[in-house]
Design an enzyme around this catalytic site. Structure first.
Site, short mmCIF file in Angstrom:
data_model
loop_
_atom_site.label_atom_id
_atom_site.label_comp_id
_atom_site.label_asym_id
_atom_site.label_seq_id
_atom_site.Cartn_x
_atom_site.Cartn_y
_atom_site.Cartn_z
N GLY A 59 0.83 -1.20 0.00
CA GLY A 59 0.00 0.00 0.00
C GLY A 59 0.87 1.25 0.00
N GLN A 64 2.90 10.04 1.28
CA GLN A 64 4.20 9.39 1.50
C GLN A 64 5.20 9.75 0.41
OE1 GLN A 64 2.13 5.38 2.21
NE2 GLN A 64 4.12 5.15 3.21
N CYS A 107 5.45 -0.13 7.51
CA CYS A 107 5.16 1.01 6.65
C CYS A 107 6.38 1.33 5.81
CB CYS A 107 4.79 2.21 7.52
SG CYS A 107 4.37 3.70 6.61
N HIS A 149 -4.89 1.85 7.27
CA HIS A 149 -3.51 2.34 7.42
C HIS A 149 -3.24 3.48 6.43
CE1 HIS A 149 0.97 1.51 7.93
NE2 HIS A 149 0.95 2.19 6.80
#
Length: 187
Positions: A59, A64, A107, A149
């Site tokens: 993901g 980000q 992550c 998330h």
């Protein structure tokens, strides 16, 4: 219908976008809604998918990669060429369902750190697809967790902000060279 945004699931030596890491201010800025889904947005989605696959992720949220738009890409089966990734634009969770489960999360913006996080096991989410068409989806398990998330990223929240075991959190962050000062607890 085959989407024009889907890319080959492979690692690129030079992914098109840079993934920012914990401590970088861009990760804490809330993303803006996408007003029009057009070819420019689809190009961002393509680049996000290429970047996600290159980093071995399942993901990626636009913040980000320092793009402040509500765009998420998810592929819980990156090794399965026939499985198409999910593109969620302006996603909104409409309902939480089932038990609250504890599961380990990681992550791409905090490489090497894996910690337990509590989240509902199932959700109903409304979003626009890569053509701007309204969609709804009920997701369970890993997909539900991945969507929650990534939606957190759109709101400037990171999974470490939800970790309840502060000792484990501080140890893991320190072991991987991240500062606990970058965590903004939401639990």
């Amino acid at each position: 219908m085959t989407s024009e945004v889907f890319v080959e699931k492979k690692k690129l030596e030079q992914p098109p976008l840079e993934i920012h890491t914990l401590g970088d201010r861009v990760l804490r800025m809330p993303a803006k809604r996408v007003s029009r889904v057009d070819s420019e947005v689809r190009q961002v989605v393509r680049q996000m998918l290429q970047t996600m696959y290159s980093a071995d992720g399942i993901g990626l949220a636009a913040p980000q990669v320092a793009i402040h738009k509500q765009i998420i890409v998810i592929d819980c089966e990156p090794d399965e060429p026939a499985n198409q990734p999910l593109v969620l634009i302006n996603p909104t969770i409409k309902q939480f369902e089932g038990e609250v489960c504890v599961f380990q999360e990681g992550c791409l913006s905090i490489p090497g750190v894996y910690l337990d996080v509590k989240r509902p096991e199932a959700i109903a989410v409304a979003y626009k697809d890569e053509y701007g068409r309204p969609q709804t989806l009920t997701a369970r398990g890993l997909l539900a967790r991945a969507i929650q998330h990534e939606i957190d990223h759109l709101n400037g929240v990171m999974f470490v902000d939800r970790v309840e075991n502060k000792l484990a959190l501080n140890q893991e962050l320190g072991k991987h060279g991240f500062s606990a000062q970058a965590v903004k607890s939401v639990s």
